[in-house]
Write a protein that holds these residues in place. Structure first.
Motif, mmCIF file in Angstrom:
data_model
loop_
_atom_site.group_PDB
_atom_site.id
_atom_site.type_symbol
_atom_site.label_atom_id
_atom_site.label_comp_id
_atom_site.label_asym_id
_atom_site.label_seq_id
_atom_site.Cartn_x
_atom_site.Cartn_y
_atom_site.Cartn_z
ATOM 1 N N ILE A 91 0.627 -1.166 0.034
ATOM 2 C CA ILE A 91 0.147 0.040 0.013
ATOM 3 C C ILE A 91 0.911 1.176 0.005
ATOM 4 N N LYS A 92 0.619 2.182 -1.044
ATOM 5 C CA LYS A 92 1.308 3.618 -1.151
ATOM 6 C C LYS A 92 0.553 4.569 -0.420
ATOM 7 N N ALA A 93 -0.928 4.394 -0.382
ATOM 8 C CA ALA A 93 -1.702 5.372 0.049
ATOM 9 C C ALA A 93 -1.623 5.820 1.494
ATOM 10 N N ASN A 94 -1.877 7.028 1.808
ATOM 11 C CA ASN A 94 -1.768 7.703 3.048
ATOM 12 C C ASN A 94 -2.735 6.893 3.940
ATOM 13 N N THR A 95 -2.536 6.355 5.322
ATOM 14 C CA THR A 95 -3.434 5.512 5.862
ATOM 15 C C THR A 95 -3.667 6.176 7.331
ATOM 16 N N THR A 96 -3.266 7.492 7.464
ATOM 17 C CA THR A 96 -3.571 8.324 8.637
ATOM 18 C C THR A 96 -5.161 8.364 9.072
ATOM 19 N N TRP A 97 -5.836 8.428 7.988
ATOM 20 C CA TRP A 97 -7.340 8.486 8.062
ATOM 21 C C TRP A 97 -7.900 7.201 8.992
ATOM 22 N N LEU A 141 -15.395 20.516 8.352
ATOM 23 C CA LEU A 141 -15.594 19.096 8.165
ATOM 24 C C LEU A 141 -15.766 18.426 6.951
ATOM 25 N N GLY A 142 -16.462 19.178 5.954
ATOM 26 C CA GLY A 142 -16.634 18.624 4.855
ATOM 27 C C GLY A 142 -15.491 18.238 3.845
ATOM 28 N N ASN A 143 -14.386 19.121 4.023
ATOM 29 C CA ASN A 143 -13.288 19.195 3.437
ATOM 30 C C ASN A 143 -12.318 18.085 4.111
ATOM 31 N N LEU A 144 -12.472 18.073 5.402
ATOM 32 C CA LEU A 144 -11.659 16.751 5.988
ATOM 33 C C LEU A 144 -12.183 15.448 5.499
ATOM 34 N N ASP A 148 -10.114 12.432 3.583
ATOM 35 C CA ASP A 148 -10.343 10.696 4.188
ATOM 36 C C ASP A 148 -10.856 9.956 3.322
ATOM 37 N N TYR A 149 -12.052 10.406 2.633
ATOM 38 C CA TYR A 149 -12.401 9.592 1.757
ATOM 39 C C TYR A 149 -11.710 9.137 0.488
ATOM 40 N N ILE A 150 -10.812 10.031 -0.159
ATOM 41 C CA ILE A 150 -9.891 9.888 -1.094
ATOM 42 C C ILE A 150 -8.896 8.781 -0.780
ATOM 43 N N ASP A 151 -8.266 9.272 0.372
ATOM 44 C CA ASP A 151 -7.330 8.174 1.087
ATOM 45 C C ASP A 151 -8.061 6.866 1.381
ATOM 46 N N SER A 152 -9.085 6.754 1.922
ATOM 47 C CA SER A 152 -9.771 5.412 1.850
ATOM 48 C C SER A 152 -9.969 4.845 0.674
ATOM 49 N N LYS A 153 -10.297 5.326 -0.281
ATOM 50 C CA LYS A 153 -10.532 4.871 -1.730
ATOM 51 C C LYS A 153 -9.263 4.345 -2.134
ATOM 52 N N ARG A 154 -8.117 4.983 -1.950
ATOM 53 C CA ARG A 154 -6.975 4.567 -2.419
ATOM 54 C C ARG A 154 -6.514 3.442 -1.907
ATOM 55 N N VAL A 155 -6.506 3.286 -0.662
ATOM 56 C CA VAL A 155 -6.342 2.016 0.282
ATOM 57 C C VAL A 155 -6.946 0.793 -0.309
ATOM 58 N N ARG A 156 -8.303 0.927 -0.437
ATOM 59 C CA ARG A 156 -9.548 0.201 -0.825
ATOM 60 C C ARG A 156 -8.760 -0.409 -2.237
ATOM 61 N N ASP A 157 -8.532 0.457 -3.253
ATOM 62 C CA ASP A 157 -8.296 0.220 -4.850
ATOM 63 C C ASP A 157 -6.815 -0.570 -4.577
ATOM 64 N N THR A 192 -15.203 3.834 2.677
ATOM 65 C CA THR A 192 -15.119 4.857 1.699
ATOM 66 C C THR A 192 -16.480 5.316 1.385
ATOM 67 N N ARG A 193 -17.648 4.284 1.436
ATOM 68 C CA ARG A 193 -18.960 4.731 0.934
ATOM 69 C C ARG A 193 -19.660 5.552 2.268
ATOM 70 N N TYR A 194 -19.055 5.322 3.313
ATOM 71 C CA TYR A 194 -19.699 5.976 4.428
ATOM 72 C C TYR A 194 -19.198 7.359 4.423
ATOM 73 N N LEU A 195 -17.687 7.539 4.402
ATOM 74 C CA LEU A 195 -16.938 8.920 4.125
ATOM 75 C C LEU A 195 -17.821 9.758 3.089
ATOM 76 N N TYR A 196 -18.002 9.093 1.905
ATOM 77 C CA TYR A 196 -18.371 9.854 0.699
ATOM 78 C C TYR A 196 -19.958 10.281 1.105
ATOM 79 N N ASP A 197 -20.838 9.390 1.552
ATOM 80 C CA ASP A 197 -22.260 9.535 2.076
ATOM 81 C C ASP A 197 -22.231 10.880 2.980
ATOM 82 N N ARG A 198 -21.328 10.719 3.831
ATOM 83 C CA ARG A 198 -21.439 11.750 5.052
ATOM 84 C C ARG A 198 -20.937 13.204 4.586
#
Length: 233
Positions: A91-97, A141-144, A148-157, A192-198
Motif C-alpha cells: 500500500i502506498k496511500a496515506n493511512t492516517t485516516w 468538516l466536509g473538506n476533511l 479521508d474519503y480519497i485516502d480510504s478509496k486509494r487503500v481500497r483500490d 469509503t462509502r460512509y465517508l462519501y455519503d457523510r
C-alpha cells in the motif's frame, strides 16, 4: 584640447551609465523583496484546519447510530493489517485516516445532527454567530471528510489490486493473510462509502443553513452571505 574634452565627456557618460544601472538594480531588488514579503504573508495566513476546529461547546449532543459504531469496531480490528500491508510496500496511500476515523465520525455526526436540527426550524437572529460558526465548522468538516474519503478509496483500490496480483501468483501470501486482506478490502469499501455519503450529506445541509442565514437573519445574514459568495470568486 580635444583629447581632454573627449576624456571628460567619456567620464561624464560613464558616470551616467553607472548611476542608471545602479537605479535599475535597486528597483529590481526592491520588487523581488516585495514579492517575497507578499508570498510569506500569504503562507502565514493559511491555516491547516483539524477536527478540533470543528468542535464547539454550543453544539447539541446526539447519540451515534449502531452502523457507525459497528463500522468503527470493524476498522479498528483491521488497522494493524492495513499498516502491515503498508510496511511491506503493498500500500502506498496515506493511512492516517484510519487513526482519526472514530473522531471524524463522532464530530461529523454531531455537526450533521446540529445542521438538521437548525434547518428544521426558523432561525433566531440573536443566534447569528452560532449559525455562522456551525456553517464554517461544517465546511471544514466536509473538506476533511473528502480528504479521508480519497485516502480510504486509494487503500481500497490498492488492496483490490494486491488481491488480483495474488490471484495471478505475482505476490505470494499465506491463506490466512489472503483472508485478512479480503476482510480489509470489505471494510475499506464500507468506510469509503460512509465517508462519501457523510461528506455529501453535510455539504447539502451546510448549503441549506447558508441560505436560511441569508433569508432569516436580516441584514447581517444578507451581508454575511454576500461576503462568502464574493470570497468564492
Amino acid at each position: 584640447m580635444n583629447t581632454i574634452l573627449g576624456f571628460v565627456c567619456e567620464r561624464k557618460y560613464t558616470g551616467i551609465v553607472i548611476v542608471a544601472v545602479t537605479i535599475i538594480i535597486v528597483l529590481i531588488l526592491s520588487k523581488k523583496r516585495k514579492k517575497s514579503k507578499i508570498k510569506t504573508n500569504c503562507d502565514k495566513s493559511k491555516k491547516a484546519y483539524t477536527l478540533e476546529d470543528c468542535k464547539s461547546y454550543e453544539d447539541l449532543e446526539f447519540k451515534i447510530d449502531t452502523y457507525q459504531k459497528n463500522l468503527r469496531k470493524e476498522l479498528s480490528k483491521n488497522k494493524q493489517i492495513i499498516q502491515k500491508a503498508k510496511n511491506k510496500g503493498y500500500i502506498k496511500a496515506n493511512t492516517t485516516w484510519t487513526e482519526r476515523f472514530q473522531e471524524l465520525t463522532d464530530v461529523s455526526n454531531t455537526l450533521y445532527k446540529n445542521l438538521e436540527y437548525e434547518n428544521a426550524r426558523k432561525l433566531n437572529k440573536d443566534k447569528f454567530h452560532r449559525y455562522t460558526s456551525l456553517h464554517f465548522r461544517s465546511v471544514i468538516l466536509g473538506n476533511l471528510a473528502y480528504k479521508d474519503y480519497i485516502d480510504s478509496k486509494r487503500v481500497r483500490d490498492e488492496i483490490g489490486q494486491l488481491l488480483v496480483d495474488i490471484g495471478k501468483k505475482k505476490v505470494q501470501v499465506t491463506a490466512a493473510e489472503k483472508k485478512e486482506l479480503y476482510d480489509v478490502k470489505d471494510t475499506c469499501v464500507k468506510t469509503t462509502r460512509y465517508l462519501y455519503d457523510r461528506m455529501i450529506a453535510i455539504q447539502s445541509k451546510t448549503g441549506e443553513l447558508r441560505d436560511k442565514i441569508r433569508d432569516e437573519c436580516g441584514s447581517r445574514g444578507k451581508a454575511w452571505f454576500d461576503k462568502i459568495q464574493k470570497n468564492k470568486k
